[in-house]
Motif scaffolding. Structure first.
Motif, short mmCIF file in Angstrom:
data_model
loop_
_atom_site.label_atom_id
_atom_site.label_comp_id
_atom_site.label_asym_id
_atom_site.label_seq_id
_atom_site.Cartn_x
_atom_site.Cartn_y
_atom_site.Cartn_z
N ALA A 145 70.78 74.76 13.45
CA ALA A 145 70.15 75.35 12.27
C ALA A 145 70.20 74.39 11.09
O ALA A 145 69.22 74.24 10.35
N LEU A 146 71.35 73.73 10.91
CA LEU A 146 71.50 72.77 9.81
C LEU A 146 70.55 71.59 9.98
O LEU A 146 69.90 71.15 9.02
N GLU A 147 70.46 71.09 11.20
CA GLU A 147 69.57 69.95 11.49
C GLU A 147 68.11 70.33 11.24
O GLU A 147 67.34 69.55 10.67
N THR A 148 67.72 71.53 11.67
CA THR A 148 66.33 71.99 11.47
C THR A 148 66.02 72.13 9.98
O THR A 148 64.94 71.71 9.51
N SER A 149 66.96 72.68 9.22
CA SER A 149 66.78 72.82 7.77
C SER A 149 66.59 71.46 7.11
O SER A 149 65.73 71.28 6.24
#
Length: 426
Positions: free
Chosen positions: A414-418
Motif C-alpha cells: 500500500a505504501l509503495e503504491t501510494s
C-alpha cells in the motif's frame, strides 16, 4: 474537393465487367488497352476528358458522379456533426449514406471517412465490438489517410478506447501523435477532441496534463452556450484537482456545476445532481472529512439510487467506526436486484465478509482468496484509491488474527503504491 481527387478506376472496372465489355471495346478510340488497365488498377489518373469518354461508353454521367460525391462529403460531415453535438437524432435517411457503397468507388478518402463516421454511430448505439472491428481494420492503413481522416480517426478511436476501458491503447495514440496532431476540424470538434484526450489522461493519473487539455476545451465552450459540455469539463477538472489533493479548487468547479444545473432547464436532471453530489462526497472523503462525505453521498442517493453511493457510504461509515449504519447500507446494497459493476461487487463482498461474517483464523483462507481476486482487479483497472484502501483493510484483518508477516507485506505494498501515484502526479 477537386475533381482530380477522384479516382474512378475501380468504378470503371466493376461496371465494365458487370456489363460484359472487354477493355478493348471500352477504350477503342480513347486510349490503349494497357492504359485503361492502369486506370482500372489505380496506377494512373487520366485527364478529366478521358474519364468522361470512358464513363460515357459505360452509360455513366461523369458530372453527375462528381456532384454526388461532393454532396456525399457534405452529408457525411453533417452526420458526424450531429453525432458529436447530440443535438439532433440520426434519421433513417442519414444512415442510407453508409449503404451506397458504389459512390465511394470514386474516392478512397470518402470511403474511409464513411467508415469512421459509421464507427462513431455504432458507438452511440453502444455496439462496441462492431465499432472496434472497423477501427482495427482502418488502423492498418492509418498512415495513408488524409489529415482530415486522421483527425476523425483519433477522435473516434480515443472515444472507443475510453468507453471500452482500453486506456492504454488510447494513451499510446495520444503519445504517438502528440507532436503531430493535424487539427483538421471545426472549433467545436477540436474542443471535443481535447476533452476526450483530457478524459484519458485523467484516467491514467496524468492529472496536470488532463487539466491543461480540459481547460483548453473549456475556452471554446465558454464562448458558446453549450451547458452540457461546460458541465462535463468542470466535472472533469474537479476530479483531476481532487486527485491532486487540491480540494478547495475542486469544490469551486463543483459549485460551477451546480450553477449550470440551476440555470439550464435541459441540464436540471436528477442524474446530473447525483453525479455532482457523488463526486463532491468523494472530494470530502479524500480530504478526510467523513461527515461531509457521507452527507453528500446521501444527497446523491436522494436524486438517484446508485449502488456506488451505497458502497461509498458503507466505506465512510466503516472508517468512522459506525458499524451499525455500515450494515444498514450494506443490506440496501444486497437488496439491489440489478447486477452491480465488478468494482462495486468486490467492495460489497469484502464488507459482507467483514461486517456480516466472523473474522478469525478459521476463515483466513477464504478471506485470502477474496483479497487476491479483489486487489488484482483494482490494480489491473488502475483503481488505485480503492487498491490502497482495501490493501490496508486486508492488512488490518491479518494483523488482528496475528498473521503479521502477511499484514506487513500488504502495508508495504500500500505504501509503495501510494508513493508511485504521488510521483506520477507530480
Amino acid at each position: 474537393m477537386k475533381k482530380r481527387d477522384y479516382n474512378f478506376g475501380p468504378l470503371i472496372k466493376i461496371t465494365r465487367r458487370r456489363l460484359g465489355y472487354t477493355q478493348e471495346e471500352i477504350c477503342d478510340g480513347i486510349c490503349t488497352p494497357s492504359y485503361l488497365s492502369r486506370i482500372e488498377n489505380c496506377h494512373v489518373i487520366p485527364s478529366e476528358e478521358t474519364y468522361k469518354l470512358i464513363l460515357e461508353r459505360l452509360n455513366l454521367d461523369y458530372d453527375k458522379f462528381i456532384e454526388d460525391l461532393n454532396n456525399l462529403d457534405d452529408n457525411l460531415e453533417t452526420i458526424y456533426s450531429k453525432l458529436l453535438s447530440k443535438k439532433e437524432d440520426i434519421k433513417d435517411y442519414d444512415l442510407r449514406i453508409f449503404e451506397n457503397s458504389y459512390l465511394y468507388l470514386g474516392n478512397n478518402d470518402l470511403y474511409i471517412k464513411s467508415r469512421l463516421i459509421n464507427c462513431k454511430y455504432l458507438l452511440s448505439l453502444q455496439k462496441y465490438l462492431e465499432a472496434e472491428d472497423i477501427i482495427n481494420q482502418l488502423s492498418v492503413i492509418y498512415n495513408s489517410f488524409s489529415n482530415r481522416n486522421k483527425f476523425i480517426y483519433l477522435n473516434v478511436a480515443i472515444s472507443l478506447y475510453y468507453l471500452t476501458n482500453q486506456t492504454n491503447k488510447a494513451l499510446n495514440l495520444i503519445i504517438n501523435n502528440k507532436n503531430n496532431f493535424n487539427i483538421q476540424g471545426s472549433d467545436f470538434e477540436v474542443a471535443c477532441f481535447r476533452f476526450n484526450v483530457a478524459l484519458i489522461l485523467c484516467k491514467e493519473y496524468r492529472h496536470f496534463e488532463s487539466i491543461d487539455y480540459c481547460q483548453n476545451a473549456l475556452e471554446y465552450f465558454k464562448t458558446v452556450y453549450l451547458p452540457n459540455f461546460s458541465f462535463k469539463c468542470h466535472i472533469l477538472l474537479a476530479i483531476a484537482k481532487n486527485n491532486l489533493a487540491q480540494y478547495n479548487l475542486a469544490r469551486t468547479h463543483f459549485n460551477i456545476c451546480f450553477n449550470i444545473l440551476e440555470n439550464s432547464e435541459k441540464m436540471n436532471r436528477p442524474e446530473n445532481y447525483n453525479m455532482v453530489y457523488s463526486n463532491l462526497g468523494c472530494c470530502f472523503e479524500r480530504e478526510g472529512n467523513l461527515e461531509k462525505a457521507i452527507y453528500n453521498y446521501k444527497l446523491a442517493l436522494s436524486y438517484k439510487k446508485e449502488g456506488g453511493d451505497y458502497i461509498n457510504i458503507i466505506r465512510c461509515t466503516y472508517k468512522k467506526g459506525d458499524l451499525g449504519e455500515a450494515i444498514e447500507y450494506l443490506n440496501h446494497v444486497n437488496n439491489i436486484h440489478e447486477e452491480l459493476p465488478l468494482k462495486l461487487q468486490y467492495q460489497r463482498d469484502i464488507f459482507s465478509f467483514i461486517l456480516l461474517g466472523q473474522l478469525n483464523s478459521k476463515v483466513a483462507n477464504s478471506f485470502s482468496d477474496l483479497e487476491e481476486t479483489c486487489l488484482k482487479y483494482f490494480e489491473k483497472n488502475k483503481l488505485y484509491n480503492l487498491l490502497i484502501f482495501y490493501t490496508k483493510l486486508f492488512a488490518d484483518f491479518y494483523k488482528n488474527i496475528k498473521l503479521y508477516k502477511k499484514s506487513c507485506e500488504l502495508y508495504e505494498f500500500a505504501l509503495e503504491t501510494s508513493e508511485n501515484i504521488r510521483k506520477g502526479t507530480n
